[in-house]
Design a protein around this motif. Structure first.
Motif, PDB file in Angstrom:
ATOM      1  N   ASP A 120      -5.634 -56.317   2.155  1.00  0.00           N
ATOM      2  CA  ASP A 120      -5.803 -56.707   0.764  1.00  0.00           C
ATOM      3  C   ASP A 120      -7.103 -57.490   0.608  1.00  0.00           C
ATOM      4  O   ASP A 120      -7.915 -57.217  -0.270  1.00  0.00           O
ATOM      5  CB  ASP A 120      -4.596 -57.563   0.350  1.00  0.00           C
ATOM      6  N   ARG A 124     -10.542 -56.443  -1.421  1.00  0.00           N
ATOM      7  CA  ARG A 124     -11.033 -57.282  -2.521  1.00  0.00           C
ATOM      8  C   ARG A 124     -12.505 -57.622  -2.278  1.00  0.00           C
ATOM      9  O   ARG A 124     -13.306 -57.645  -3.206  1.00  0.00           O
ATOM     10  CB  ARG A 124     -10.174 -58.518  -2.669  1.00  0.00           C
ATOM     11  N   THR A 164     -11.341 -56.408  -9.282  1.00  0.00           N
ATOM     12  CA  THR A 164     -10.061 -57.112  -9.172  1.00  0.00           C
ATOM     13  C   THR A 164      -8.960 -56.079  -9.037  1.00  0.00           C
ATOM     14  O   THR A 164      -8.804 -55.229  -9.904  1.00  0.00           O
ATOM     15  CB  THR A 164      -9.772 -57.939 -10.443  1.00  0.00           C
ATOM     16  N   ARG A 167      -2.895 -55.407  -9.146  1.00  0.00           N
ATOM     17  CA  ARG A 167      -1.787 -56.380  -9.103  1.00  0.00           C
ATOM     18  C   ARG A 167      -2.272 -57.803  -9.307  1.00  0.00           C
ATOM     19  O   ARG A 167      -1.485 -58.690  -9.597  1.00  0.00           O
ATOM     20  CB  ARG A 167      -1.014 -56.231  -7.782  1.00  0.00           C
ATOM     21  N   ASN A 168      -3.592 -58.044  -9.157  1.00  0.00           N
ATOM     22  CA  ASN A 168      -4.126 -59.367  -9.455  1.00  0.00           C
ATOM     23  C   ASN A 168      -4.525 -59.508 -10.918  1.00  0.00           C
ATOM     24  O   ASN A 168      -4.886 -60.586 -11.373  1.00  0.00           O
ATOM     25  CB  ASN A 168      -5.337 -59.653  -8.572  1.00  0.00           C
ATOM     26  N   GLN A 169      -4.475 -58.404 -11.649  1.00  0.00           N
ATOM     27  CA  GLN A 169      -4.838 -58.453 -13.068  1.00  0.00           C
ATOM     28  C   GLN A 169      -3.639 -58.811 -13.951  1.00  0.00           C
ATOM     29  O   GLN A 169      -3.791 -59.102 -15.120  1.00  0.00           O
ATOM     30  CB  GLN A 169      -5.377 -57.093 -13.529  1.00  0.00           C
ATOM     31  N   TYR A 170      -2.438 -58.746 -13.358  1.00  0.00           N
ATOM     32  CA  TYR A 170      -1.222 -58.944 -14.166  1.00  0.00           C
ATOM     33  C   TYR A 170      -0.326 -59.994 -13.520  1.00  0.00           C
ATOM     34  O   TYR A 170      -0.398 -60.208 -12.302  1.00  0.00           O
ATOM     35  CB  TYR A 170      -0.427 -57.638 -14.257  1.00  0.00           C
ATOM     36  N   GLU A 172       3.379 -61.059 -12.103  1.00  0.00           N
ATOM     37  CA  GLU A 172       4.251 -60.179 -11.336  1.00  0.00           C
ATOM     38  C   GLU A 172       5.238 -59.445 -12.243  1.00  0.00           C
ATOM     39  O   GLU A 172       5.619 -58.313 -11.978  1.00  0.00           O
ATOM     40  CB  GLU A 172       4.995 -60.950 -10.239  1.00  0.00           C
ATOM     41  N   ASN A 192      -4.022 -49.505  -6.957  1.00  0.00           N
ATOM     42  CA  ASN A 192      -4.205 -50.962  -6.892  1.00  0.00           C
ATOM     43  C   ASN A 192      -5.665 -51.344  -6.656  1.00  0.00           C
ATOM     44  O   ASN A 192      -6.168 -52.280  -7.252  1.00  0.00           O
ATOM     45  CB  ASN A 192      -3.332 -51.556  -5.789  1.00  0.00           C
ATOM     46  N   TYR A 193      -6.327 -50.586  -5.783  1.00  0.00           N
ATOM     47  CA  TYR A 193      -7.670 -51.023  -5.383  1.00  0.00           C
ATOM     48  C   TYR A 193      -8.803 -50.236  -6.020  1.00  0.00           C
ATOM     49  O   TYR A 193      -9.927 -50.691  -6.069  1.00  0.00           O
ATOM     50  CB  TYR A 193      -7.803 -50.946  -3.861  1.00  0.00           C
ATOM     51  N   THR A 196      -7.751 -48.641 -10.983  1.00  0.00           N
ATOM     52  CA  THR A 196      -6.917 -49.598 -11.716  1.00  0.00           C
ATOM     53  C   THR A 196      -6.718 -49.130 -13.155  1.00  0.00           C
ATOM     54  O   THR A 196      -5.765 -49.527 -13.810  1.00  0.00           O
ATOM     55  CB  THR A 196      -7.555 -50.993 -11.704  1.00  0.00           C
ATOM     56  N   ALA A 217       4.749 -58.202  -5.498  1.00  0.00           N
ATOM     57  CA  ALA A 217       3.444 -58.611  -4.979  1.00  0.00           C
ATOM     58  C   ALA A 217       3.222 -58.158  -3.541  1.00  0.00           C
ATOM     59  O   ALA A 217       2.109 -57.829  -3.159  1.00  0.00           O
ATOM     60  CB  ALA A 217       3.308 -60.126  -5.069  1.00  0.00           C
TER      61      ALA A 217
END
Ligand code: FAD
Lengths: 428, 460
Positions: A120, A124, A164, A167-170, A172, A192-193, A196, A217
């Motif tokens: 992860d 990123r 980003t 899953r880091n934009q929202y 959980e 996810n990566y 998006t 997560a």
């Protein structure tokens, strides 16, 4: 018997059921290009037979030939004797990994993948520094390498790694006012990566249908790339991790927006634990709740059609292999598109024919993958559509590459993105 | 094999079209026939008649055997190299050269799949009828060389009825042309027919001119179930006696019917002892008339149930049962073996009865199905190879099936492989005919490099 041979001995009867009639040659996308026995299921099964009868060993040559398969399942769907050739080939790869270990490049990639947090973190970083290495192509989610990179064809079009991850934009849990249904979203790695935009569209569309979305997560790679490479142990570890992670949420439904991820949950996880009945039962319990997004929208949520705005576009569809032959979902994405006002749908020739992506296949065998892709590009061109809808990130990336390389300008999107556009248009 | 020859072959067809990797060769080493398992030295994939000529000239010079191969769907020891040699693949010679719809003729290279040829002529309202069960992958060259028939063979005949002309490369590399687009052609011996069915022992076919026929405008599909195989046999005889030649006349025995029902629930009567699938095709009026005659014959033979398809969807349903046969049988046990038996048409019910008794006697599961119209049956044994006791019974049953076929005036095609083949040929042909054939072989292929051992035996 050694452990590697034992893996093959277990499937000896299934191997023997191949009559060598060669019906697989008609549908194998690689055989069409390469015209060699080793590129088609029948020839690979003959090689497994040769190992079983002791006429050859598990050699580097065997490894190389078993690698020549996109796992598109066309042979299995065609076989008049019901031989599951794709599974036998994966079993063969498993024996190769047992006997000879993983290919060093894959080994390095998988050991990174193995450590979820590190993976992860790495992706990123790639999202932050990617623009230094890749040049963005105007107008689409596509980039081309600025300098040669190991294992990557210089001209190849990649998609940029997102700055980003999804899953880091929202948060959980993405709440809605009066939830009618609750789902857990298995994003998979590409969404996810990289793509998006697809993940955002999934969440938007689910929200528009009063569905509460949870993004567990700690979810990890679906395991398909690892499983197909023959690293069954690592694949099982991923499967177990995902099962344990999702069990904690006890979701009513699990939704994925990728044919391969959905297939992993529905078919491969239960199969991976054939020798572990307790774990198998847990996998099956969740498998029954898993839906591909278009399947969920059509069959479960009965998506709203009263508030759809116009999307003026001529659209054709590419059915990813694992959608068409892995989970048999081809009607639902069409139903989604046909519900959109203003959208003109044109069927292409052989929509479920492999595009050549085959997950990581197109990275390792770019030349062959391009030949397969050229046929897809020609079929797309024939429709006159400006947009290609599909249900797999790897297909999207590969077809985009094929179109750009042929100097064409069609956009490739996920089906759910078009539905998202229609809901947005409806709000205006 | 001599390195120099491999290099020369690479020169002739391009290095990437000469395969010598052990894993590439293994696939061509043998099939299920025991004893035939030597690796070829190379697999060569030429792209044109000129390249084939170069390959054959080189091989002839070096006295190295050559095994032509098309789709490699031929059963038994057809194209399997029993000694070191070169496998010559026609895969790259896969162009359809011409479709001359006005003259009802197509010209194509040998590597074209028969299914692809049929797809191409379909838009002209034409068909190329000799399409074996493996149409999708069997090649024009391979089917011509084997004189293959098809599921429609009873009515439409076999390859030799359709091949009008050939381009052939002889063993020494010379190229010759036979026949042509005209239907009647009597200049000299009929070399077209000689090379058609020669199984690649006299030359390599590099182009074929074939006759096309109009696609039938209508068809009627019927399915009938019988309480005993003898009833089905009477029905077959009655259909032919009524002067109807169906395009399809397929039979399944009771064990097969039950497997199919278990597997696909196509609505076959599960207590049937035999089921016939019949299709008549042609001009609409004729089809209606013939279908009525077929139904009459079925009724007279005590058919327990008759279903007719009135539209495409129903036709599809009836055919679905036939197509489900192999996967259904395969699903019964871990492994299966499909045997290939030929018996006189009138002996089909007797053969089915014999197989049933053999299965019961030995405690093994066997389903029999096949082309009742031409007496080609496939007794299919399903088993678990890890059970040694069962395997013993399976082998015994297979031997008994072979004996039963012989007793009824037929044979199992597997029997004809290897050493048994020659004996069989001699009995079948008589010494004079076999002698003439060997003389032809010797004249056209003096070094005996083309498929040695096949068809007429080793060169003396
Ligand atoms: C499931 C199944 C069903 C079948 N059903 C039928 C059926 O209904 N009717 C029927 O007749 N057959 C049937 N067959 C047999 C087979 O499909 C035919 O024999 C077919 O004609 C073989 O074609 P191929 O291209 O695969 O030839 P191959 O198997 O590659 O070769 C067959 C023979 O032809 C020779 N040959 C190939 N190409 C050339 C060439 N260019 N020049 C000279 N010689 C050449 C080879 O040396 C070999 O001896 C069936 C087989 C299977 C496995």
């Amino acid at each position: 018997m050694s452990a590697d041979k034992q893996l093959l001995a277990e499937v000896a009867d299934a191997v023997a059921n191949c009559m060598k009639c060669g019906n697989c040659m008609e549908v194998c996308p690689l055989y069409k290009e390469l015209k060699t026995e080793a590129s088609v299921a029948r020839g690979k099964i003959a090689l497994l037979e040769a190992v079983l009868s002791g006429r050859t060993d598990i050699t580097a040559g065997l490894d190389k030939r078993l690698a020549m398969c996109v796992s598109c399942k066309a042979c299995t769907a065609k076989c008049p004797c019901g031989v599951k050739a794709d599974e036998l080939i994966i079993r063969g790869r498993e024996a190769v990994v047992k006997a000879r270990g993983l290919h060093p490049v894959k080994k390095a990639a998988f050991s990174l993948l193995k450590a979820r947090a590190l993976f992860d973190f790495g992706l990123r970083l790639a999202g932050l520094f990617g623009p230094l290495a890749f040049k963005k192509l105007p107008g689409r989610l596509a980039t081309v390498a600025r300098f040669p990179m190991p294992g990557l064809d210089r001209k190849r079009i990649m998609a940029p790694v997102a700055a980003t991850p999804l899953r880091n934009q929202y948060p959980e849990v993405v709440r809605v006012d009066n939830p009618k249904l609750r789902v857990a979203f298995f994003t998979g790695c590409t969404i996810n990566y990289i793509y998006t935009d697809v993940g955002q569209a999934v969440i938007n569309v689910l929200k528009a249908n009063d569905v509460e979305v949870t993004l567990p997560a700690l979810q990890h790679c679906c395991a398909v790339p690892v499983y197909m490479s023959g690293d069954a142990e690592l694949a099982r570890a991923f499967a177990r991790h995902n099962i344990e992670t999702f069990e904690r949420y006890d979701p009513d439904y699990i939704v994925a927006a990728c044919g391969s991820c959905t297939m992993a949950w529905k078919h491969e996880y239960p199969q991976m634990f054939a020798a572990d009945p307790a774990m198998k039962a847990r996998a099956e319990k969740l498998a029954a709740r898993v839906y591909e997004i278009s399947q969920f929208l059509v069959d479960v949520a009965k998506f709203r059609r009263d508030n759809l705005g116009e999307v003026r576009a001529t659209v054709t569809m590419h059915d990813p292999c694992h959608m068409a032959r892995g989970i048999n979902v081809t009607a639902q994405p069409r139903e989604v598109l046909k519900a959109i006002p203003g959208l003109k749908f044109v069927e292409m020739k052989e929509p479920a024919r492999c595009c050549g992506a085959g997950g990581s296949f197109s990275l390792a065998h770019y030349d062959v993958a391009r030949l397969v892709n050229d046929r897809k590009v020609a079929d797309i061109a024939q429709t006159g559509a400006a947009t290609v809808a599909t249900g797999c990130g790897m297909c999207r990336m590969h077809i985009t590459d094929g179109l750009v390389q042929s100097g064409r300008s069609e956009e490739v999107v996920h089906t759910v993105q078009l539905l998202d556009r229609a809901y947005q248009a409806g709000r205006k | 094999m001599d390195r120099g020859l491999i290099d020369a072959l690479r020169q002739a067809v391009g290095a990437e079209h000469v395969l010598t990797g052990r894993e590439d060769l293994l696939r061509y080493a043998g099939d299920a026939t025991p004893g035939l398992s030597r690796l070829p030295a190379a697999v060569v994939v030429p792209a044109s008649a000129a390249e084939v000529a170069k390959v054959l000239a080189l091989a002839n010079e070096a006295n190295v055997p050559v095994y032509p191969r098309g789709g490699v769907t031929g059963p038994g020891a057809g194209a399997v190299p029993p000694q070191d040699g070169i496998v010559l693949l026609t895969a790259r010679m896969n162009r359809i050269v011409e479709i001359d719809a006005a003259n009802l003729v197509a010209v194509a290279e040998p590597g074209v799949a028969v299914g692809d040829l049929n797809k191409a002529v379909e838009e002209f309202g034409l068909i190329y009828p000799p399409d074996p069960g493996t149409v999708a992958t069997a090649t024009l060259g391979g089917t011509a060389a084997e004189n293959a028939g098809g599921l429609r063979g009873l009515k439409y005949g076999v390859s030799k009825h359709y091949v009008l002309g050939l381009e052939v490369v002889l063993a020494d590399g010379r190229i010759l042309h036979t026949g042509g687009k005209t239907v009647k052609d009597v200049a000299g011996y009929d070399l077209t027919k000689l090379f058609t069915g020669a199984a690649g022992t006299l030359g390599v076919i590099t182009q074929a001119t074939v006759k096309l026929v109009p696609a039938p405008e209508a068809r009627q599909t019927m399915l009938a179930a019988f309480a005993g195989p003898e009833d089905a046999g009477r029905a077959i005889a009655a259909i032919i006696a009524a002067r109807v030649i169906p395009a399809t006349l397929e039979i399944m025995d009771g064990a097969t019917v039950r497997a199919v029902e278990e597997y696909a629930r196509t609505g076959l009567p599960a207590d049937a002892a035999a089921v016939l699938l019949i299709e008549v095709d042609g001009i609409a009026e004729a089809v209606a008339k013939e279908a009525a005659k077929v139904i009459e014959a079925l009724t007279a033979a005590n058919a327990a149930a008759i279903r007719t398809a009135t539209d495409a969807a129903e036709r599809e349903k009836l055919w679905a049962a036939r197509r489900a046969v192999l996967p259904a049988l395969a699903g019964l046990r871990p492994a299966m073996f499909v045997a290939d038996a030929m018996v006189p048409r009138g002996k089909v019910p007797a053969m089915i009865g014999a197989v049933k008794a053999i299965a019961a006697r030995n405690g093994v599961t066997i389903g029999t199905f096949g082309h009742a119209g031409d007496g080609n049956l496939h007794p299919t044994v399903v088993y678990d190879s890890s059970d040694a006791a069962e395997m013993e019974r399976v082998h015994k049953a297979m031997d008994e099936i072979a004996a039963a076929a012989r007793e009824l005036g037929g044979a199992l095609s597997g029997e004809r492989g290897g050493g048994g083949q020659l004996k069989y040929r001699e009995d079948q042909l008589g010494p004079a005919a076999l002698g003439a054939m060997r003389a032809i072989k010797k004249a056209l292929d003096p070094n005996c490099i083309l498929n040695p051992g096949k068809l007429v035996g080793e060169c003396g």
